[in-house]
Write a protein that holds these residues in place. Structure first.
Motif, mmCIF file in Angstrom:
data_model
loop_
_atom_site.group_PDB
_atom_site.id
_atom_site.type_symbol
_atom_site.label_atom_id
_atom_site.label_comp_id
_atom_site.label_asym_id
_atom_site.label_seq_id
_atom_site.Cartn_x
_atom_site.Cartn_y
_atom_site.Cartn_z
ATOM 1 N N PHE A 174 7.228 -9.191 -36.535
ATOM 2 C CA PHE A 174 7.414 -8.110 -35.812
ATOM 3 C C PHE A 174 9.235 -9.033 -35.732
ATOM 4 N N GLU A 175 9.705 -10.311 -36.061
ATOM 5 C CA GLU A 175 11.534 -10.160 -35.490
ATOM 6 C C GLU A 175 12.059 -9.458 -35.724
ATOM 7 N N GLY A 176 13.036 -8.686 -35.144
ATOM 8 C CA GLY A 176 13.995 -8.551 -34.918
ATOM 9 C C GLY A 176 13.755 -6.542 -35.110
ATOM 10 N N LYS A 177 12.599 -6.589 -35.021
ATOM 11 C CA LYS A 177 11.067 -5.117 -35.769
ATOM 12 C C LYS A 177 11.461 -4.876 -33.698
ATOM 13 N N LYS A 178 10.924 -3.511 -33.617
ATOM 14 C CA LYS A 178 11.073 -2.905 -32.059
ATOM 15 C C LYS A 178 9.801 -3.488 -30.899
ATOM 16 N N CYS A 179 8.466 -3.842 -32.185
ATOM 17 C CA CYS A 179 7.058 -4.145 -31.425
ATOM 18 C C CYS A 179 7.704 -5.590 -30.842
ATOM 19 N N LYS A 180 6.338 -5.277 -29.562
ATOM 20 C CA LYS A 180 6.308 -7.152 -28.913
ATOM 21 C C LYS A 180 4.909 -7.425 -29.223
ATOM 22 N N VAL A 181 4.893 -8.402 -28.512
ATOM 23 C CA VAL A 181 3.173 -9.594 -28.728
ATOM 24 C C VAL A 181 3.537 -10.145 -27.750
ATOM 25 N N PHE A 182 2.243 -9.881 -27.047
ATOM 26 C CA PHE A 182 2.014 -10.242 -25.703
ATOM 27 C C PHE A 182 0.894 -11.367 -26.273
ATOM 28 N N ILE A 183 0.493 -12.571 -24.828
ATOM 29 C CA ILE A 183 -0.927 -13.753 -25.368
ATOM 30 C C ILE A 183 -1.382 -13.998 -23.507
ATOM 31 N N ALA A 184 -2.239 -13.641 -23.241
ATOM 32 C CA ALA A 184 -2.677 -14.022 -22.391
ATOM 33 C C ALA A 184 -2.619 -15.213 -21.803
ATOM 34 N N PRO A 185 -2.414 -15.355 -20.444
ATOM 35 C CA PRO A 185 -2.456 -13.917 -19.290
ATOM 36 C C PRO A 185 -1.781 -12.964 -19.520
ATOM 37 N N PHE A 186 -2.136 -11.400 -19.306
ATOM 38 C CA PHE A 186 -1.049 -10.400 -19.394
ATOM 39 C C PHE A 186 -1.724 -9.360 -19.096
ATOM 40 N N ASP A 187 -1.255 -8.497 -17.964
ATOM 41 C CA ASP A 187 -1.825 -7.400 -17.610
ATOM 42 C C ASP A 187 -1.793 -6.402 -17.789
ATOM 43 N N VAL A 188 -2.922 -5.702 -19.026
ATOM 44 C CA VAL A 188 -3.285 -4.112 -19.035
ATOM 45 C C VAL A 188 -4.049 -3.594 -18.802
ATOM 46 N N ARG A 189 -2.448 -2.522 -18.100
ATOM 47 C CA ARG A 189 -4.113 -1.461 -17.143
ATOM 48 C C ARG A 189 -4.020 -0.329 -18.311
ATOM 49 N N LEU A 190 -5.390 0.367 -18.234
ATOM 50 C CA LEU A 190 -5.503 1.224 -19.272
ATOM 51 C C LEU A 190 -5.997 2.360 -18.040
ATOM 52 N N PRO A 191 -5.458 2.782 -17.489
ATOM 53 C CA PRO A 191 -5.700 4.232 -16.570
ATOM 54 C C PRO A 191 -5.888 5.342 -17.629
ATOM 55 N N ILE A 192 -7.043 6.460 -17.252
ATOM 56 C CA ILE A 192 -7.753 7.629 -17.709
ATOM 57 C C ILE A 192 -6.829 8.760 -17.175
ATOM 58 N N LYS A 193 -7.070 8.889 -15.848
ATOM 59 C CA LYS A 193 -6.498 10.488 -15.373
ATOM 60 C C LYS A 193 -4.922 10.161 -14.913
ATOM 61 N N SER A 194 -4.845 9.239 -13.547
ATOM 62 C CA SER A 194 -3.782 8.503 -12.972
ATOM 63 C C SER A 194 -3.183 7.797 -13.491
ATOM 64 N N LYS A 195 -1.775 7.511 -13.449
ATOM 65 C CA LYS A 195 -1.546 6.133 -13.295
ATOM 66 C C LYS A 195 -0.778 5.584 -11.629
ATOM 67 N N LYS A 196 -1.500 6.172 -11.011
ATOM 68 C CA LYS A 196 -1.787 5.534 -9.207
ATOM 69 C C LYS A 196 -2.797 3.879 -9.767
ATOM 70 N N ASN A 197 -2.037 3.139 -9.012
ATOM 71 C CA ASN A 197 -2.627 1.478 -8.687
ATOM 72 C C ASN A 197 -3.502 1.765 -8.676
ATOM 73 N N GLU A 198 -4.029 2.905 -7.222
ATOM 74 C CA GLU A 198 -4.992 2.467 -7.151
ATOM 75 C C GLU A 198 -6.414 3.216 -7.581
ATOM 76 N N ASP A 199 -5.439 4.445 -8.537
ATOM 77 C CA ASP A 199 -7.001 4.855 -9.789
ATOM 78 C C ASP A 199 -6.808 4.364 -11.198
ATOM 79 N N ILE A 200 -6.569 3.018 -11.310
ATOM 80 C CA ILE A 200 -6.877 2.285 -11.890
ATOM 81 C C ILE A 200 -7.833 1.632 -12.043
ATOM 82 N N PHE A 201 -8.647 1.696 -12.913
ATOM 83 C CA PHE A 201 -9.794 0.938 -12.321
ATOM 84 C C PHE A 201 -10.366 -0.536 -13.737
#
Length: 202
Positions: free
Chosen positions: A67-94
């Motif tokens: 991906f060098e020179g491309k737009k995609c980015k690579v991340f390794i742990a620890p790195f938080d990935v939040r997976l919302p279902i309906k709402s992106k509010k912190n209290e609605d992400i489980f």
């Protein structure tokens, strides 16, 4: 939902509480890595083994070079990935996970806290302490969130298995092992040589 202080719940049965949210997660100061999956706490039992770290470094480096020179980015742990279902509010992400490796091509999903939304590719590397979490719990939340491609690497068995999202379901690959050069269906042009990944690991 009322947040729960770390001192009050770490040594008590999780059933005492309702499910936890990302809002709760932000109030904790944990010494170990913690993930939330559908509101339930999953702790990292111990530091990953050497072979896990060697494989993670190799695969992440290969992706980063691609991906060098491309737009995609690579991340390794620890790195938080939040997976919302309906709402992106912190209290609605489980669900808040820390994949071993993830690739994010929609940079609008990135903020100072990590990634909000499904990465394009997630790579999880199995170890004795996390097999059930990766194979059952994370499969479910990655599918629900719409992760396009989910790679599972088993270092001790020297295998790779891929789930690719198609019409709302995951299509399983064959089991890849030493000698296979594995293409990504989502990251066009990327291939991983498993002979190179697994050599000299014993």
């Amino acid at each position: 939902m009322e947040t729960k202080d770390k001192k009050n719940f770490l040594n008590e049965p999780e059933a005492t509480y309702d499910r936890f949210s990302y809002a709760d997660y932000l109030t904790w100061e944990m010494d170990e890595m913690v993930e939330l999956i559908k509101g339930k706490i999953f702790r990292q039992a111990a530091a990953p083994r050497r072979i896990h770290q060697e494989v993670s470094l190799k695969v992440a480096r290969k992706l980063a070079q691609f991906f060098e020179g491309k737009k995609c980015k690579v991340f390794i742990a620890p790195f938080d990935v939040r997976l919302p279902i309906k709402s992106k509010k912190n209290e609605d992400i489980f669900t808040v996970v820390q994949p071993d490796i993830c690739v994010v091509c929609d940079l609008d999903k990135l903020d100072e806290m990590g990634c909000l939304g499904a990465p394009d590719l997630i790579v999880e590397i199995l170890s004795p302490s996390n097999n059930q979490k990766e194979l059952i719990h994370k499969y479910e939340v990655y599918l629900e969130a719409g992760v396009q491609e989910y790679w599972i690497i088993h270092p001790s068995e020297k295998t790779l298995f891929i789930y690719t999202l198609f019409e709302g379901n995951y299509l399983p690959s064959k089991l890849y092992t030493m000698g296979h050069i594995v293409p990504s269906a989502v990251i066009k042009g990327f291939e991983l040589d498993l002979e190179w990944v697994f050599k000299d690991l014993d």
